[in-house]
Write a protein that holds these residues in place. Structure first.
Motif, PDB file in Angstrom:
ATOM      1  N   ILE A   1      -3.596  -4.306   5.411  1.00  0.00           N
ATOM      2  CA  ILE A   1      -3.017  -5.513   5.425  1.00  0.00           C
ATOM      3  C   ILE A   1      -1.437  -5.226   4.901  1.00  0.00           C
ATOM      4  N   LYS A   2      -1.126  -4.579   3.852  1.00  0.00           N
ATOM      5  CA  LYS A   2       0.087  -4.349   3.423  1.00  0.00           C
ATOM      6  C   LYS A   2       0.812  -3.662   4.305  1.00  0.00           C
ATOM      7  N   THR A   3       0.157  -2.542   4.905  1.00  0.00           N
ATOM      8  CA  THR A   3       0.859  -1.612   5.936  1.00  0.00           C
ATOM      9  C   THR A   3       1.393  -2.513   7.128  1.00  0.00           C
ATOM     10  N   TYR A   4       0.762  -3.325   7.705  1.00  0.00           N
ATOM     11  CA  TYR A   4       1.189  -4.225   8.694  1.00  0.00           C
ATOM     12  C   TYR A   4       2.368  -5.330   8.256  1.00  0.00           C
ATOM     13  N   VAL A   5       2.102  -5.827   7.092  1.00  0.00           N
ATOM     14  CA  VAL A   5       3.195  -6.630   6.317  1.00  0.00           C
ATOM     15  C   VAL A   5       4.345  -5.836   6.366  1.00  0.00           C
ATOM     16  N   ARG A   6       4.405  -4.727   5.789  1.00  0.00           N
ATOM     17  CA  ARG A   6       5.782  -3.891   5.761  1.00  0.00           C
ATOM     18  C   ARG A   6       6.235  -3.512   7.094  1.00  0.00           C
ATOM     19  N   ALA A   7       5.541  -3.549   8.317  1.00  0.00           N
ATOM     20  CA  ALA A   7       5.873  -3.334   9.713  1.00  0.00           C
ATOM     21  C   ALA A   7       6.350  -4.533  10.139  1.00  0.00           C
ATOM     22  N   GLY A   8       6.403  -5.644   9.444  1.00  0.00           N
ATOM     23  CA  GLY A   8       6.764  -6.796   9.865  1.00  0.00           C
ATOM     24  C   GLY A   8       5.980  -7.587  10.888  1.00  0.00           C
ATOM     25  N   MET A   9       4.565  -7.407  10.723  1.00  0.00           N
ATOM     26  CA  MET A   9       4.026  -8.096  11.785  1.00  0.00           C
ATOM     27  C   MET A   9       3.823  -9.441  11.120  1.00  0.00           C
ATOM     28  N   GLY A  10       3.748  -9.622   9.873  1.00  0.00           N
ATOM     29  CA  GLY A  10       3.561 -11.273   9.572  1.00  0.00           C
ATOM     30  C   GLY A  10       3.571 -11.258   8.025  1.00  0.00           C
ATOM     31  N   VAL A  11       3.173 -12.388   7.370  1.00  0.00           N
ATOM     32  CA  VAL A  11       3.033 -12.612   5.974  1.00  0.00           C
ATOM     33  C   VAL A  11       1.514 -12.234   5.533  1.00  0.00           C
ATOM     34  N   GLY A  12       1.329 -11.428   4.535  1.00  0.00           N
ATOM     35  CA  GLY A  12      -0.178 -11.141   4.059  1.00  0.00           C
ATOM     36  C   GLY A  12      -0.502 -12.007   3.122  1.00  0.00           C
ATOM     37  N   ILE A  13      -1.808 -12.315   3.000  1.00  0.00           N
ATOM     38  CA  ILE A  13      -2.345 -13.168   2.070  1.00  0.00           C
ATOM     39  C   ILE A  13      -3.428 -12.322   1.465  1.00  0.00           C
ATOM     40  N   LEU A  14      -3.561 -12.085   0.298  1.00  0.00           N
ATOM     41  CA  LEU A  14      -4.480 -11.075  -0.137  1.00  0.00           C
ATOM     42  C   LEU A  14      -4.663 -11.395  -1.622  1.00  0.00           C
ATOM     43  N   ALA A  15      -5.662 -10.685  -2.386  1.00  0.00           N
ATOM     44  CA  ALA A  15      -6.028 -10.495  -3.444  1.00  0.00           C
ATOM     45  C   ALA A  15      -5.031 -10.266  -4.391  1.00  0.00           C
ATOM     46  N   GLU A  16      -4.701 -10.727  -5.739  1.00  0.00           N
ATOM     47  CA  GLU A  16      -3.793 -10.476  -6.385  1.00  0.00           C
ATOM     48  C   GLU A  16      -3.876  -9.168  -7.044  1.00  0.00           C
TER      49      GLU A  16
END
Lengths: 331, 331
Positions: free
Chosen positions: B231-246
DNA sequence: CGCGTTTACGTCGTTCGTAACGATA
DNA sequence: TATCGTTACGAACGACGTAAACGCG
């Protein structure tokens, strides 16, 4: 660790730590058990029993824990064999019942006779057991079902199915003053008479005792016996007034008068108690239905699955409902 | 019926009915298992598996029941060995944990490292398991404990000990518009953005989904992954906003901005789940205490005994409490 | 001296692994 | 033909029962 070793372990524990006796019970030789026990202890790396000289003297703390687990293992192994036996319609088998004398003598014969007629290959073992030990024997896997009575709530261990309700009756020699009157006897009148009842009525939590104490009376228990027949015998001998379960009064007690006592004492429930998670043989279900017709296969299955809805509770009969007219006088 | 036969039976069932694979897992030969299985079936008098040609094709209905019982037997046999191992202070052993990726990657390493330091002889097996299968693996006895998260109530199977609470965070590439503002984002704003979250957020009962639907919004899930790192990888790639566990946001994510989302989503609880009636090795208790310091030996023993008083619930920490200051911005 | 446990020993049954065979896709 | 399960066989182990020895009350 093998199933045989665990079986031997339980046999020894249940034989009062007497290996020779245990060997007989499992149909093996004493040196065999001795050696297997040693091997099990070697494998586990600690003593299951405390030795005094050569004899077993006590069970270790860890031994207790292991035995507890071993009982579960053996019970589940039996369950697997029961699944198999049911599946192949095996008609032979045994049914071990732990219960009290009153049940065995007055309540069970009809059901056992019926079972014997429908399943002649099943051998029934009635294990006479003291009231307090009935549930322990069930939990230990020494019997398949327990039948026990209580006033009020169901036993907490195992799964309890309500079989029937019953009341106590007051029994006097024929022609006794108590029986001739128009009005039923009161607790105060009873407290003034020498009473004869079950051993358990000596216990402080006895519902008989509590009924008296609730109104500030102390009953005068002249004598107790474990056995309704004994109580009736001593009532006949004039030693006092008997208080016992209505099932124990029969047509052949013509020389006794029986008065209902449901206005004095709370009703009792007789329960069929089963081990949790036990797989029942087909004939066990048949027996249960003979004994308590409202507990059919479906109801038992539902209750065993942990269904708490009280559908089965709705139809629990009173003892009278299922037998020849009682001799108990209606006041 | 022997313990070995039951062990083989379970191994076969757990190997997808592949006897050769099962043989490898129990360190025995394939013909051995084959023969023992046949002998067990002969003794029971019915087939445990449905054959198609020579291969095993399915489990019989009766087979299912037997397997269920056999699992109990093997679990109790393991319990006996655990009692023995604890008693002799055996330091070697293995600890099998079924959990999800997020726990394994972010929450567990500290506890496992601590366990490894204090109990170097214990080999830990982290079994990556799909969310839905974690509890099944625990019940099947394939692992010693499960670690799983839920919103709201505790899992019903087994005994669940609350380990810690946590919240979701919103993750954006560094400098994203959402992060620069004074006001925290609303659900409406999030619903307008392409979101990236866990696979489980696609399920209708997902608490993420439900938070949106409670206010009549439908989130736009651009992508899901089983894995916070993905998820973080694709957030970095600008694909969208991640929602994940703290827990998944760490100091080395400097190129990401993380915003708290506890005003939008209900908190989650991470549970340690144990089999009912299982005897825990000493190092398992040590591990539990490393992972959740409020769950000491005494608390665990109490909860395992079925104590429902919520003493342990009172001290359940939030994730923050036990770790280095988080990078999550406080709005 | 009797009761109960352990030790010793020989036999028998069973399990296990290797190797060859068979069936199925 | 590769994969998986069954059959066959020989070696080794382990359990069991018999018989004798040992300790204890």
């Amino acid at each position: 660790m093998t199933l045989a070793q665990l079986r031997y372990l339980i046999a020894i524990a249940d034989s009062g730590l007497n290996i020779t006796l245990a060997a007989g019970r499992v149909h093996a030789t004493q040196p065999g058990l001795s050696k297997q026990l040693r091997q099990l202890e070697d494998e586990l790396g600690f003593q299951l029993f405390v030795r005094k000289g050569k004899s077993l003297d006590a069970i270790t703390h860890a031994g207790e824990q292991v035995i507890e687990r071993a009982r579960v293992i053996l019970a589940e192994a039996t369950n697997i064999r029961s699944i198999a036996a049911n599946l192949r319609n095996e008609s032979r088998g045994e049914l071990r019942i732990a219960t009290t004398h009153t049940q065995a003598r007055f309540a069970l014969p009809a059901a056992i006779a019926a079972l014997n007629a429908s399943h002649p290959q099943v051998s029934v073992h009635l294990e006479p057991t003291r009231d307090a030990d009935v549930l322990a024997r069930l939990e230990a896997g020494q019997v398949d079902l327990a039948i026990i009575s209580s006033t009020g709530a169901a036993p907490t261990s195992g799964i309890a199915l309500p079989a029937y309700y019953w009341q106590r009756v007051i029994v006097t020699p024929s022609g006794h003053a108590l029986a001739g009157r128009a009005r039923p006897p009161s607790l105060t009148e009873l407290a003034a008479l020498p009473l004869i009842s079950y051993d358990s009525s000596l216990r402080p939590e006895s519902s008989l005792r509590q009924a008296f104490e609730a109104v500030g009376l102390t009953p005068q228990i002249a004598m107790t016996a474990g056995d309704a027949d004994l109580i009736k015998t001593y009532v006949r001998a004039g030693m006092g007034v008997g208080i016992l379960a209505e099932m124990a009064v029969r047509d052949d007690d013509a020389d006794l008068d029986a008065l209902p006592a449901d206005h004095l004492f709370a009703p009792c429930t007789t329960w069929i108690v089963l081990r949790r998670d036990s797989v029942l043989r087909e004939y066990t279900l048949a027996f249960i239905e003979f004994f308590a017709p409202h507990l059919g296969r479906r109801e038992v299955a539902r209750l065993m699955a942990g269904d708490q809805t009280n559908a089965a509770w709705a139809n629990v009969p009173h003892w009278h409902g299922r037998h020849a007219p009682s001799r108990i006088q209606v006041a």
